[in-house]
Design a protein around this motif. Structure first.
Motif, PDB file in Angstrom:
ATOM      1  N   TRP A 263       0.865  -1.183   0.000  1.00  0.00           N
ATOM      2  CA  TRP A 263       0.000   0.000   0.000  1.00  0.00           C
ATOM      3  C   TRP A 263       0.901   1.232   0.000  1.00  0.00           C
ATOM      4  CZ3 TRP A 263      -5.137   0.204  -0.713  1.00  0.00           C
ATOM      5  CH2 TRP A 263      -5.896  -0.951  -0.487  1.00  0.00           C
ATOM      6  N   PHE A 264       0.563   2.169  -0.850  1.00  0.00           N
ATOM      7  CA  PHE A 264       1.258   3.445  -0.942  1.00  0.00           C
ATOM      8  C   PHE A 264       0.222   4.551  -0.888  1.00  0.00           C
ATOM      9  CE2 PHE A 264       5.483   1.917  -2.144  1.00  0.00           C
ATOM     10  CZ  PHE A 264       5.190   0.608  -2.480  1.00  0.00           C
ATOM     11  N   ARG A 265       0.666   5.770  -0.624  1.00  0.00           N
ATOM     12  CA  ARG A 265      -0.263   6.890  -0.622  1.00  0.00           C
ATOM     13  C   ARG A 265       0.384   8.118  -1.212  1.00  0.00           C
ATOM     14  NH1 ARG A 265      -0.675   7.886   5.953  1.00  0.00           N
ATOM     15  NH2 ARG A 265       1.411   8.821   6.242  1.00  0.00           N
ATOM     16  N   GLN A 266      -0.461   9.005  -1.707  1.00  0.00           N
ATOM     17  CA  GLN A 266       0.024  10.241  -2.299  1.00  0.00           C
ATOM     18  C   GLN A 266      -0.920  11.367  -1.926  1.00  0.00           C
ATOM     19  OE1 GLN A 266       0.698  10.078  -6.537  1.00  0.00           O
ATOM     20  NE2 GLN A 266       2.092  11.832  -6.439  1.00  0.00           N
ATOM     21  N   ALA A 267      -0.381  12.341  -1.220  1.00  0.00           N
ATOM     22  CA  ALA A 267      -1.137  13.532  -0.857  1.00  0.00           C
ATOM     23  C   ALA A 267      -0.920  14.595  -1.931  1.00  0.00           C
ATOM     24  CB  ALA A 267      -0.685  14.041   0.506  1.00  0.00           C
ATOM     25  N   PRO A 268      -1.840  15.545  -2.058  1.00  0.00           N
ATOM     26  CA  PRO A 268      -1.684  16.588  -3.071  1.00  0.00           C
ATOM     27  C   PRO A 268      -0.362  17.328  -2.935  1.00  0.00           C
ATOM     28  CG  PRO A 268      -3.889  16.644  -2.167  1.00  0.00           C
ATOM     29  CD  PRO A 268      -3.116  15.664  -1.333  1.00  0.00           C
ATOM     30  N   GLY A 269       0.356  17.450  -4.038  1.00  0.00           N
ATOM     31  CA  GLY A 269       1.611  18.173  -4.031  1.00  0.00           C
ATOM     32  C   GLY A 269       2.787  17.413  -3.472  1.00  0.00           C
ATOM     33  N   LYS A 270       2.565  16.144  -3.121  1.00  0.00           N
ATOM     34  CA  LYS A 270       3.641  15.344  -2.542  1.00  0.00           C
ATOM     35  C   LYS A 270       3.901  14.108  -3.384  1.00  0.00           C
ATOM     36  CE  LYS A 270       3.013  16.773   2.259  1.00  0.00           C
ATOM     37  NZ  LYS A 270       2.884  16.300   3.667  1.00  0.00           N
ATOM     38  N   GLU A 271       5.063  13.517  -3.175  1.00  0.00           N
ATOM     39  CA  GLU A 271       5.393  12.292  -3.881  1.00  0.00           C
ATOM     40  C   GLU A 271       4.666  11.097  -3.257  1.00  0.00           C
ATOM     41  OE1 GLU A 271       9.899  13.406  -5.454  1.00  0.00           O
ATOM     42  OE2 GLU A 271       9.598  11.803  -4.001  1.00  0.00           O
ATOM     43  N   ARG A 272       4.496  10.075  -4.077  1.00  0.00           N
ATOM     44  CA  ARG A 272       3.902   8.848  -3.568  1.00  0.00           C
ATOM     45  C   ARG A 272       4.857   8.202  -2.573  1.00  0.00           C
ATOM     46  NH1 ARG A 272       0.749   5.097  -7.804  1.00  0.00           N
ATOM     47  NH2 ARG A 272       0.008   7.228  -8.223  1.00  0.00           N
ATOM     48  N   GLU A 273       4.315   7.732  -1.456  1.00  0.00           N
ATOM     49  CA  GLU A 273       5.165   7.173  -0.417  1.00  0.00           C
ATOM     50  C   GLU A 273       4.664   5.814   0.049  1.00  0.00           C
ATOM     51  OE1 GLU A 273       5.154   9.751   2.997  1.00  0.00           O
ATOM     52  OE2 GLU A 273       3.054   9.324   3.478  1.00  0.00           O
ATOM     53  N   PHE A 274       5.610   5.041   0.549  1.00  0.00           N
ATOM     54  CA  PHE A 274       5.325   3.715   1.073  1.00  0.00           C
ATOM     55  C   PHE A 274       4.516   3.810   2.363  1.00  0.00           C
ATOM     56  CE2 PHE A 274       5.865  -0.596   2.190  1.00  0.00           C
ATOM     57  CZ  PHE A 274       6.263  -0.654   3.520  1.00  0.00           C
ATOM     58  N   VAL A 275       3.534   2.907   2.508  1.00  0.00           N
ATOM     59  CA  VAL A 275       2.746   2.824   3.735  1.00  0.00           C
ATOM     60  C   VAL A 275       2.962   1.476   4.423  1.00  0.00           C
ATOM     61  CG1 VAL A 275       0.419   2.818   4.701  1.00  0.00           C
ATOM     62  CG2 VAL A 275       1.001   4.404   2.837  1.00  0.00           C
ATOM     63  N   ALA A 276       2.700   0.397   3.685  1.00  0.00           N
ATOM     64  CA  ALA A 276       2.812  -0.942   4.274  1.00  0.00           C
ATOM     65  C   ALA A 276       2.938  -1.962   3.154  1.00  0.00           C
ATOM     66  CB  ALA A 276       1.598  -1.258   5.138  1.00  0.00           C
ATOM     67  N   ALA A 277       3.500  -3.122   3.489  1.00  0.00           N
ATOM     68  CA  ALA A 277       3.635  -4.186   2.504  1.00  0.00           C
ATOM     69  C   ALA A 277       3.588  -5.534   3.203  1.00  0.00           C
ATOM     70  CB  ALA A 277       4.926  -4.036   1.704  1.00  0.00           C
ATOM     71  N   ILE A 278       3.279  -6.555   2.414  1.00  0.00           N
ATOM     72  CA  ILE A 278       3.162  -7.903   2.953  1.00  0.00           C
ATOM     73  C   ILE A 278       3.690  -8.889   1.922  1.00  0.00           C
ATOM     74  CG2 ILE A 278       0.776  -8.154   2.128  1.00  0.00           C
ATOM     75  CD1 ILE A 278       0.188  -9.672   4.776  1.00  0.00           C
ATOM     76  N   SER A 279       4.401  -9.886   2.379  1.00  0.00           N
ATOM     77  CA  SER A 279       4.958 -10.885   1.484  1.00  0.00           C
ATOM     78  C   SER A 279       3.863 -11.776   0.920  1.00  0.00           C
ATOM     79  CB  SER A 279       5.993 -11.735   2.223  1.00  0.00           C
ATOM     80  OG  SER A 279       5.360 -12.427   3.298  1.00  0.00           O
TER      81      SER A 279
END
Length: 124
Positions: A36-52
Motif C-alpha cells: 500500500w502506498f499513498r500520495q497527498a496533493p503536491g507530494k510524492e507517492r510514499e510507502f505505507v505498508a507491505a506484505i509478502s
C-alpha cells in the motif's frame, strides 16, 4: 497482467478507522507480494505498508506503525489495510500494488502493477 481495484476509502474524523481493500484478478495472487502506498496533493507517492506473498513478512512506514495493519486473504485474492487512530496527515489517495519478486518491499519502483487508488480524507 494483474488487475487491482481498491475500495473502502472515504471521509472520517480524526481518531476514526477505515479498512481499505484491494481485490486482485489476473495472474496467481498468491505469487505476489503486495503493498500500500499513498500520495497527498503536491507530494510524492510514499510507502505505507507491505506484505509478502505468504503473509509471513510485513513492513510499515514509521508514520503508521502501531496504527495500520496490512493483511491478505489469498483465497479471496484480496489485501487489506486496517487504519486506526487516523490523523489529518493520513489524508491521501491510497494505492495498492503488486510485485512478483521484490528485493525491498518498501521500494515503490519495484512494483509491477498498480490500482487506480481510493481517496482517504481525515477531518480534524
Amino acid at each position: 497482467q494483474v488487475q487491482l481495484v481498491e475500495s473502502g476509502g472515504g471521509l472520517v474524523q480524526a481518531g476514526g478507522s477505515l479498512r481499505l481493500s484491494c481485490a486482485a484478478s489476473g495472474r496467481t495472487f498468491s505469487n505476489y507480494a503486495m503493498g500500500w502506498f499513498r500520495q497527498a496533493p503536491g507530494k510524492e507517492r510514499e510507502f505505507v505498508a507491505a506484505i509478502s506473498w505468504s503473509g509471513g513478512t510485513t513492513s510499515y512506514a514509521d508514520s503508521v506503525k502501531g496504527r495500520f495493519t496490512i493483511s491478505r486473504d489469498n483465497a479471496k485474492n484480496t489485501v487489506y489495510l486496517q487504519m486506526n487512530s487516523l490523523k489529518p496527515e493520513d489524508t491521501a489517495a491510497y494505492y495498492c500494488a503488486a510485485v512478483y519478486s521484490p528485493t525491498r518491499l518498501e521500494r515503490l519502483d519495484e512494483y509491477d502493477y498498480w490500482g487506480q487508488g481510493t481517496q482517504v480524507t481525515v477531518s480534524s
